[in-house]
Scaffold this motif. Structure first.
Motif, mmCIF file in Angstrom:
data_model
loop_
_atom_site.group_PDB
_atom_site.id
_atom_site.type_symbol
_atom_site.label_atom_id
_atom_site.label_comp_id
_atom_site.label_asym_id
_atom_site.label_seq_id
_atom_site.Cartn_x
_atom_site.Cartn_y
_atom_site.Cartn_z
ATOM 1 N N LYS A 179 4.394 9.768 1.789
ATOM 2 C CA LYS A 179 3.842 8.499 2.275
ATOM 3 C C LYS A 179 4.475 7.319 1.540
ATOM 4 O O LYS A 179 4.649 7.344 0.318
ATOM 5 C CB LYS A 179 2.333 8.446 2.027
ATOM 6 C CG LYS A 179 1.580 9.588 2.668
ATOM 7 C CD LYS A 179 1.093 9.200 4.030
ATOM 8 C CE LYS A 179 0.132 10.197 4.598
ATOM 9 N NZ LYS A 179 0.705 11.471 4.965
ATOM 10 N N GLY B 168 4.416 3.912 -0.198
ATOM 11 C CA GLY B 168 3.382 3.266 -0.994
ATOM 12 C C GLY B 168 2.700 4.233 -1.948
ATOM 13 O O GLY B 168 1.876 3.823 -2.765
ATOM 14 N N THR C 264 9.035 4.910 -2.350
ATOM 15 C CA THR C 264 9.071 3.467 -2.594
ATOM 16 C C THR C 264 9.461 2.717 -1.326
ATOM 17 O O THR C 264 10.057 3.296 -0.402
ATOM 18 C CB THR C 264 10.095 3.109 -3.688
ATOM 19 O OG1 THR C 264 11.417 3.423 -3.203
ATOM 20 C CG2 THR C 264 9.806 3.835 -5.000
ATOM 21 N N LEU C 265 9.160 1.452 -1.307
ATOM 22 C CA LEU C 265 9.559 0.584 -0.196
ATOM 23 C C LEU C 265 11.070 0.648 -0.003
ATOM 24 O O LEU C 265 11.563 0.775 1.120
ATOM 25 C CB LEU C 265 9.101 -0.858 -0.474
ATOM 26 C CG LEU C 265 9.553 -1.913 0.519
ATOM 27 C CD1 LEU C 265 8.922 -1.690 1.869
ATOM 28 C CD2 LEU C 265 9.208 -3.292 0.004
ATOM 29 N N SER D 22 2.125 5.710 6.060
ATOM 30 C CA SER D 22 1.673 4.760 5.046
ATOM 31 C C SER D 22 0.507 5.291 4.220
ATOM 32 O O SER D 22 -0.465 5.805 4.763
ATOM 33 C CB SER D 22 1.234 3.467 5.741
ATOM 34 O OG SER D 22 2.293 2.942 6.524
ATOM 35 N N PHE E 59 -1.118 0.369 2.040
ATOM 36 C CA PHE E 59 0.269 -0.083 2.211
ATOM 37 C C PHE E 59 0.360 -0.890 3.495
ATOM 38 O O PHE E 59 0.012 -0.406 4.561
ATOM 39 C CB PHE E 59 1.252 1.091 2.256
ATOM 40 C CG PHE E 59 2.675 0.639 2.386
ATOM 41 C CD1 PHE E 59 3.368 0.168 1.289
ATOM 42 C CD2 PHE E 59 3.316 0.653 3.627
ATOM 43 C CE1 PHE E 59 4.673 -0.281 1.405
ATOM 44 C CE2 PHE E 59 4.622 0.210 3.760
ATOM 45 C CZ PHE E 59 5.298 -0.256 2.644
ATOM 46 N N ASP F 110 3.278 -3.114 4.237
ATOM 47 C CA ASP F 110 4.609 -3.712 4.387
ATOM 48 C C ASP F 110 5.499 -2.924 5.351
ATOM 49 O O ASP F 110 6.714 -2.824 5.154
ATOM 50 C CB ASP F 110 5.286 -3.841 3.018
ATOM 51 C CG ASP F 110 4.724 -4.989 2.204
ATOM 52 O OD1 ASP F 110 4.264 -5.980 2.814
ATOM 53 O OD2 ASP F 110 4.742 -4.889 0.966
ATOM 54 N N GLN F 111 4.915 -2.412 6.405
ATOM 55 C CA GLN F 111 5.683 -1.669 7.403
ATOM 56 C C GLN F 111 6.866 -2.483 7.938
ATOM 57 O O GLN F 111 7.963 -1.931 8.086
ATOM 58 C CB GLN F 111 4.784 -1.201 8.558
ATOM 59 C CG GLN F 111 3.775 -0.149 8.182
ATOM 60 C CD GLN F 111 2.507 -0.712 7.542
ATOM 61 O OE1 GLN F 111 2.309 -1.912 7.470
ATOM 62 N NE2 GLN F 111 1.655 0.181 7.072
#
Length: 157
Positions: A58, A60, A64-65, A104, A108, A110-111
């Motif tokens: 997943k 988040g 990491t982003l 996510s 989280f 910031d998709q």
């Protein structure tokens, strides 16, 4: 063949140190891409590299982003492979739409930043013709525990 090597998208991929990979084998009962009229729709593509997922888990929590954005970039490259296998990338007029799914972790949100990995990559490859409409959707699970899945629609000649 010399004319093929000179196409702008090929030059852009070379500049990025990339080439179009083989089409990823479907993980279920579907085909990688379908053409109807002047549009090619790809199935959702996962971030496979040589048959292995580049990341799992997943976003988040486990991923990491930054790693998820790179996975989205790989998904877009695999989607281009599906288009190329069906009609050839030289036939692409523009990328019309991208849909990205992000597995996510709770909280989280910031998709869109994750799916920017795919969108920015398509812009690097196709320039202005890579600008597209887009959806970035957070989901609880994706196939094979992948963090990202991307599909696209391309207009072709």
């Amino acid at each position: 063949m010399a004319a093929e090597a000179a196409t702008p998208w090929r030059k852009n991929l070379e500049r990025l140190g990339l080439s179009v990979p083989a089409v990823a084998a479907p993980v279920a009962a579907y085909i990688p891409a379908v053409r109807t009229g002047s549009l090619v729709y790809t199935s959702g593509q996962l971030p496979f590299v040589d048959g292995e997922l580049s990341a799992v888990g997943k976003v988040g929590a486990d991923v990491t982003l930054e790693a998820a954005a790179e996975a989205a970039r790989l998904c877009a490259l695999n989607a281009l492979a599906a288009v190329h296998d069906l009609v050839g990338l030289d036939e692409v007029v523009r990328i019309v739409k991208v849909v990205g799914f992000v597995a996510s972790a709770p909280g989280f949100a910031d998709q869109p930043l994750v799916i920017n990995g795919a969108s920015e990559f398509l812009g690097e490859v196709f320039g202005e013709a890579g600008a597209h409409a887009r959806s970035a959707v957070g989901v609880s699970e994706l196939p094979k525990n992948t963090p990202v899945e991307v599909e696209l629609i391309a207009e072709v000649r």
